[in-house]
Design a protein around this motif. Structure first.
Motif, short mmCIF file in Angstrom:
data_model
loop_
_atom_site.label_atom_id
_atom_site.label_comp_id
_atom_site.label_asym_id
_atom_site.label_seq_id
_atom_site.Cartn_x
_atom_site.Cartn_y
_atom_site.Cartn_z
N LEU A 300 59.20 53.89 -45.14
CA LEU A 300 58.85 53.30 -44.28
C LEU A 300 57.24 52.76 -44.81
O LEU A 300 57.11 51.76 -44.59
N PHE A 301 56.57 53.72 -45.31
CA PHE A 301 55.14 53.77 -45.72
C PHE A 301 55.58 52.21 -47.11
O PHE A 301 54.22 51.07 -46.96
N ARG A 444 59.40 48.44 -36.02
CA ARG A 444 58.39 47.71 -35.40
C ARG A 444 57.02 47.63 -35.33
O ARG A 444 57.08 46.56 -34.93
N LEU A 445 56.46 48.41 -36.53
CA LEU A 445 54.81 49.01 -35.23
C LEU A 445 54.94 47.81 -36.93
O LEU A 445 54.28 47.33 -37.76
N PRO A 446 52.87 47.60 -36.17
CA PRO A 446 51.87 46.93 -36.52
C PRO A 446 51.15 48.39 -37.63
O PRO A 446 51.05 48.95 -37.64
N ARG A 447 51.43 47.44 -38.94
CA ARG A 447 50.44 48.42 -40.09
C ARG A 447 49.36 49.51 -39.31
O ARG A 447 49.59 49.71 -40.21
N LEU A 450 51.26 51.49 -38.01
CA LEU A 450 51.99 52.54 -38.98
C LEU A 450 51.22 53.57 -40.38
O LEU A 450 51.97 54.66 -40.30
N GLU A 451 50.28 52.99 -40.53
CA GLU A 451 49.84 53.89 -41.51
C GLU A 451 49.08 54.77 -41.25
O GLU A 451 49.25 56.40 -41.38
N PRO A 452 48.74 54.94 -39.79
CA PRO A 452 47.37 56.20 -39.50
C PRO A 452 48.95 57.28 -39.16
O PRO A 452 48.39 58.98 -38.84
#
Length: 487
Positions: A300-301, A444-447, A450-452
């Protein structure tokens, strides 16, 4: 203090193995391949399955019901293998898995497919622990590490081949071939095991612990269901979660009370007083948490943050499954010279190091950076899991080796469920905090969100990796093999 299992009378099981070890090992590897490929092959074909059968909201149960059935049946099969011998239980498991595969291939709806996946899971629950028990029977302590490396390589190859094969079947043939392909493999494994594996077990009447098996199965299903679906289908604080955890606790307490009086308990309580088995099970539990937890979030990352494709993301995760068999196959050289404890601690050090490298991965990193962290973690898991299983098997006689192996496999299954649940809860909490309470699908999350969220999961995995050190320290410096082993 290490509690030893009770010494059964010699008349309980007199074992003489006259096996062609190569074909038997091949049968175990083929059987393991069935389970290993099935763990990943379906993931890439889900869109095709849903398109054909419908039931989009139900498809997660294709994975959950399989995991549930496999996990709760593992300790029961381990006990049955001690009572009636490895061969009949292993053959039953393969047959049940093949039957489940055939039924899945002809499933007419999502509900039927989910039910037939449960049958597959019940078969898989026998294949993995009994296969490892057979290896423990026919190979010495010195040989088991190399053999476990072979078996670990099956898992590594399956993690690479499975998703690709599933995509090929879904795109060019039919998703049903994902299940039909198990039939020839299962038949080949059955033939090799039937022809080559010989064991002589003295038959006598046994008092089957039906009450213990029922309580363990029901309590285990409710506990794993609460872990798998909590925070997904219902909130952790919801009445459903509370009821499931409470019911599981009551049933498992009743299970302990029943086992204290059972003539032949399905999971003897001395297992929980044996220091070697406690260390092995603790190591397996943490390995399960890290293995399945990271398997869910590393790809996912890679895709959502680093912007790679699905194939490259799979490569990053595959680095972990490549490091595992490398370590597992070489672990024997270490535990035969420095001992099980030192080898597990070395693996724990690799696990902590790899988790530390994972913490340095961010949105500007390369996929090679991510893969390097996974590779080091895989080495650590291999150096923990292989000595843990061999130590557990070496600490008991033949009559209890199935129980010991089954307990270790069960601990890893529970760890896998815990890993998915805990890491999922952590990621969702970060997402909810950033989006003001909303928790849409992570994919579906924006980067920037999603990153944190995934990085917090990586922080949690580093904390969990430290627990590998505790499992290694729990292992005694010297594991004494029982002198009454008839294998």
């Amino acid at each position: 203090m290490t509690v030893s299992p009770p010494s059964p009378p010699i008349s309980r099981a007199s074992v003489g193995l006259r096996s062609e070890r190569g074909p038997v090992l091949l049968a175990v590897m083929l059987s393991t391949g069935l389970v290993a490929i099935d763990a990943t092959i379906l993931a890439t074909a889900v869109p095709a399955v849903v398109s054909d059968l419908g039931g989009f909201t139900q498809f997660p149960w294709l994975f959950s019901v399989y995991l549930l059935a496999q996990a709760v049946s593992v300790p029961i099969y381990g006990k049955l293998a001690d009572l009636f011998g490895r061969k009949p239980v292993m053959l039953f498991g393969i047959a049940l898995f093949v039957l489940g595969s055939l039924l899945c291939g002809i499933a007419w709806g999502m509900g039927a497919l989910i039910a037939f996946r449960a049958i597959q899971g019940l078969g898989a629950g026998a294949v993995q622990p009994v296969g490892m028990t057979i290896v423990g029977d026919i190979y010495s302590t010195a040989e088991r590490a190399k053999v476990q490396g072979y078996i670990a390589s099956v898992w590594a190859a399956s993690s690479l081949v499975g998703p690709t094969l599933g995509g090929v079947f879904a795109d060019y043939l039919s998703w049903r071939w994902i299940f039909f392909v198990n039939l020839p493999i299962g038949i080949a494994a059955t033939w090799a095991l039937w022809r080559s594996f010989r064991e002589s077990v003295e038959r006598r009447r046994h008092r089957i612990d039906y009450a213990g098996a029922a309580l363990l199965t029901t309590g285990g299903v409710l506990l794993l269901l609460a872990l798998l679906e909590g925070g997904v289908r219902w909130a952790w604080s919801s009445p459903t979660s509370v009821l499931l955890f409470a019911a599981a606790a009551v049933l498992l307490v009743a299970f302990v009370l029943v086992e204290r009086r059972a003539a032949e308990p399905v999971l003897p309580l001395w297992v929980f007083g044996n220091r070697v088995l406690n260390a092995a099970n603790a190591g397996a539990l943490v390995v399960g948490v890290l293995m399945l937890g990271l398997s869910s979030y590393v790809p996912l990352f890679a895709q959502g943050v680093l912007g790679t494709g699905a194939v490259v993301a799979g490569f990053a995760l595959a680095a972990m499954t490549i490091g595992w068999p490398i370590a597992a196959s070489t672990a024997g050289r270490f535990y035969l010279t420095v001992g099980f404890r030192a080898t597990m601690l070395m693996g724990a050090a690799f696990g902590v190091l790899g988790s530390g490298i994972l913490l340095t991965v961010d949105g500007d990193s390369t996929v090679w950076h991510l893969a390097a962290a996974c590779f080091v973690i895989g080495i650590g898991l291999g150096f923990v899991s292989s000595p843990a299983v061999v130590a557990a098997q070496s600490s008991v006689t033949w009559q209890f080796r199935g129980v010991a192996t089954g307990a270790t496999m069960f601990a890893r299954s529970v760890g896998s469920s815990v890993g998915v649940a805990v890491f999922g809860a952590i990621a969702n909490a970060v997402v909810a905090a950033r989006l003001g309470g909303a928790t849409p699908d992570l994919e579906r999350l924006p980067r920037g969100v999603l990153e944190p969220a995934v990085h917090t999961v990586f922080v949690a995995s580093a904390v969990v990796a430290v627990a590998l050190l505790a499992a290694g320290l729990l292992m005694p410096r010297h594991v004494v093999e029982p002198s009454s082993d008839h294998s």
